[in-house]
Structure formats: structure tokens, C-alpha cells
Write an enzyme that holds these catalytic residues in place. Structure first.
Site, PDB file in Angstrom:
ATOM      1  N   CYS A 141     -27.863 -22.296   1.230  1.00 50.21           N
ATOM      2  CA  CYS A 141     -28.569 -21.040   0.924  1.00 50.21           C
ATOM      3  C   CYS A 141     -27.816 -20.164  -0.080  1.00 50.21           C
ATOM      4  O   CYS A 141     -28.427 -19.595  -0.991  1.00 50.21           O
ATOM      5  CB  CYS A 141     -28.809 -20.264   2.219  1.00 50.21           C
ATOM      6  N   HIS A 257     -28.832 -12.694   2.444  1.00 55.68           N
ATOM      7  CA  HIS A 257     -27.453 -12.759   1.944  1.00 55.68           C
ATOM      8  C   HIS A 257     -27.309 -11.883   0.693  1.00 55.68           C
ATOM      9  O   HIS A 257     -28.252 -11.741  -0.090  1.00 55.68           O
ATOM     10  CB  HIS A 257     -27.098 -14.181   1.511  1.00 55.68           C
TER      11      HIS A 257
END
Ligand code: A2P
Length: 350
Positions: A141, A257
Site C-alpha cells: 500500500c 496513510h
């Protein structure tokens, strides 16, 4: 054989997990042409029901016979499950899109961000209805989110060196980690001892170095994934790993994130040129308002498809136009995992 919008039989391995749930949301929103939908998880979840497009589906236990007549299998149940069951799915005639790290660095397995290297799927000869080939790996990711912002600039000026620091959400460690962060937050506010079942540390109101394996060279596995996967996706630097370095940190954010990225370029690139390149990049949105000090936050990115980029500025440690700093936020569960995997599946439909 080219499939042109023919409905495909899709299996989801890990359908009850954080990414598995998002696979279903993304398949629904993007109207992916699904024939039969098979939802697979551990024996613990067998019999649970999940509604997709108004139809109730019963979760089945993943077994070696789960992949009969499946065209595409989306895996997100951890590396061990992928290692064991992805080859079985491929043998049964499915194309596997694997969200784990099990096959990412394997020779012959394409590692794909559709906005960056979609051609890798065709180059590997992977098509629906071509039994025995193959597995496509979904990158880590943090790698995906970073490359969404950096690749458009790389195309303009060529990245020579990249230094990235991450601020990673709980979702990357799965649904149980998200529940633990929520529980700990309540416990701290209620002045109770905190439950530490998933991470060995207090996570709420704290941050810590990424929980992946620590290597003898002092890098953790997450940091090395960002380095090695980027080399593979860009297929350059001749394996020179000194061109990218990373520090990965978990922060008490639920599911998006953030990354601070410093870039050094082969060729000059101004702030204006960088903004213009990012502005026209698919899947990228710019939040970069210096006057009001408004830049991307994890909450801006949560639940969104785009990766948000801001703090776009010339690196003042250099006296030329060959350095830039950026701050990037992306939803780890969506573009960092489920959306990217479904976009890969869409490459197979066209
Ligand atoms: P289950 O809910 O039955 O444990 P997350 O990353 O959010 O923790 O989700 C992990 C996913 O992987 C869940 O859907 C989980 O199913 C699934 N999973 C874990 N272990 C197995 C297993 N042995 N066989 C099949 N699925 C598994």
C-alpha cells in the site's frame, strides 16, 4: 482469448477482512461485470452472510476445491494463504490478483499499479481464460500511494534519488488492529489499562516504528518493500538500491496513510511544472493552498479513490531545480489495496 465485458466469475479470498469488504464496495461502485460471486474466508466465518448488490451471499470456508469455474480470484487473507492457495486457483483456471507480499518480487509475476505500468500484465501473457497463467501481484500500500504521486514527476524529470518517511494507519495491519486502536482510545480516555493483543505497544495517542520484521541492516520489511517494489515496477536503476530509502512509522490513524517524500531529479523541474504534471495525472488530486496552510490529511483521503498531494515545494537544500518535497495521503484500504486490485482486474476485462 480477450474477454470484452463478458460477466466474470469472481472469488474473494478473505471476504470478511478489511480489504475483502472493500473489494466488494469497489466492485459494486465500479459496476464490475460479475457473473457468479464466491466469498471465501476461514472456517470461523463459514455460514456468515454478506449482501452484495441486494443479493445475500453465504461465506464459504476456503478449500482446495473453492476455485472451480472461477475466472478471477482476489486474494487478501495474508501471505501464507496466498502461497498455498494462489497456485491452486491458477491451476483451476483462475487469474489471481494477490494483495499479499507472497509473490510480489517473484520473477515472471507482474507487480502492477494500473496508472504506472499496466503493460506488465500483457507482457506476462496473463489473460482470463488462459489456464495456468497466472498471478498478478498488488504492490504494498505505501508503495502504491507513493508511486501515484511520484510517477507523474518521474515521467517529466526522472527520479534519481527518493527519500520517503511514512505515517501509516491501523488498517494496514487488518480489521483486528483497527478494532484495537478504537478500543485502546476508549481505554485511555477512561483511564483503564490498555489492551495490547495485536501490537506489543500502546497505539492510541502514540506512534511506533512499523511492526514488520526488522532486518540485520536496520531496515524493517515495510521499508525494504517500498525500495524493492519500486525498482521492480519502474524496472530501472539496475538494482541500485541506494536510489530509494524509506522510514516507515505507524501512527494512530484509522485507514489512510501519509508520506513525506523528498525527490532528487536527473533533469530540472519547477514547482509549476510539478503541479501541472500532478494536475493531469489520473487518480491524483492536489490540495496545496499555502495561503490558508491547507494540505492533504488522512481524513481527506479516507474513503476516496484519489491520492492527495500537497506541500509541493522546491527543496531549499539544493541550489537548482532538481529537488522537490511533497506530502501525500492515500486511503490504504482503497487505492493502497482493494481499488488497485479491482483496477488490475479491469485490465483483464477490456
Ligand atoms: P476470517 O474473518 O474468517 O478470519 P484482515 O486482514 O482484515 O485481518 O482480514 C483477514 C482475512 O483473511 C479475513 O477475511 C480472514 O477470515 C481471512 N483468513 C484468515 N485466515 C484464513 C484462513 N486460514 N483461511 C481463509 N481465510 C482466512
Amino acid at each position: 482469448m480477450t474477454m470484452s465485458c463478458e460477466a466474470l466469475n469472481v472469488a474473494i479470498v478473505g471476504a470478511t477482512g478489511a480489504v475483502g469488504e472493500e473489494f466488494l464496495n469497489v466492485l459494486d461502485e465500479r459496476n464490475f461485470p460479475i457473473g457468479k460471486l464466491t466469498l471465501l474466508a476461514s472456517a470461523r466465518s463459514a455460514g456468515k452472510t454478506i449482501t452484495f448488490k441486494g443479493t445475500t451471499h453465504t461465506v464459504e470456508e476456503l478449500t482446495e476445491t473453492s476455485f472451480k469455474n472461477i475466472d478471477i480470484a482476489l486474494f487478501s487473507a495474508g501471505g501464507g494463504i496466498s502461497k498455498k492457495f494462489a497456485p491452486i486457483a491458477v491451476e483451476s483456471g483462475a487469474v489471481v490478483i494477490d494483495n499479499s507480499s507472497a509473490f510480489r518480487m517473484a520473477d515472471g509475476i507482474p507487480l502492477v499499479v494500473p496508472e504506472v505500468n499496466p503493460e506488465a500484465v500483457k507482457e506476462a501473457g496473463i489473460e482470463v481464460g488462459n489456464p495456468g497463467v497466472g498471478i498478478i501481484a498488488n504492490p504494498n500500500c505505501s508503495t502504491i500511494i507513493m508511486l501515484m504521486a511520484v510517477n507523474p514527476l518521474h515521467k517529466v524529470a526522472g527520479v534519481k534519488r527518493m527519500v520517503v518517511s511514512t505515517y501509516q494507519a491501523a488498517s494496514g495491519a487488518g480489521a483486528a488492529a483497527m478494532r484495537e486502536l478504537e478500543l485502546q482510545t476508549r481505554e485511555v480516555l477512561e483511564e483503564k489499562p490498555v489492551t495490547t493483543e495485536i501490537f506489543p505497544f500502546q497505539y492510541a495517542f502514540n506512534l511506533f516504528s512499523h511492526n514488520s520484521d526488522m532486518k540485520p541492516n536496520g531496515y524493517n520489511q515495510e521499508e525494504l518493500k517500498m525500495v524493492h517494489e519500486t525498482h521492480k515496477i519502474w524496472n530501472q536503476f539496475n538494482g541500485d538500491q541506494s536510489a530509494i530509502t524509506a522510514t516507515c512509522i505507524r501512527v494512530p490513524v484509522m485507514r489512510a496513510h501519509a508520506e513525506s517524500i523528498n525527490l532528487e531529479f536527473e533533469n530540472p523541474i519547477t514547482e509549476e511544472q510539478a503541479i501541472a504534471a500532478l494536475d493531469k495525472a489520473p487518480g491524483v488530486s492536489i490540495i496545496n493552498d499555502r495561503d490558508s496552510n491547507t494540505f492533504p490529511t488522512p481524513l481527506d483521503a479516507t474513503g476516496k479513490d484519489d491520492v492527495y498531494v500537497g506541500r509541493i515545494r522546491r527543496d531549499i537544500s539544493r541550489d537548482d531545480n532538481r529537488g522537490l518535497d511533497l506530502f501525500v495521503c492515500g486511503d490504504q484500504v482503497r487505492k493502497g489495496a482493494a481499488l488497485n486490485a479491482v483496477q488490475i482486474a479491469e485490465l483483464l476485462v477490456r
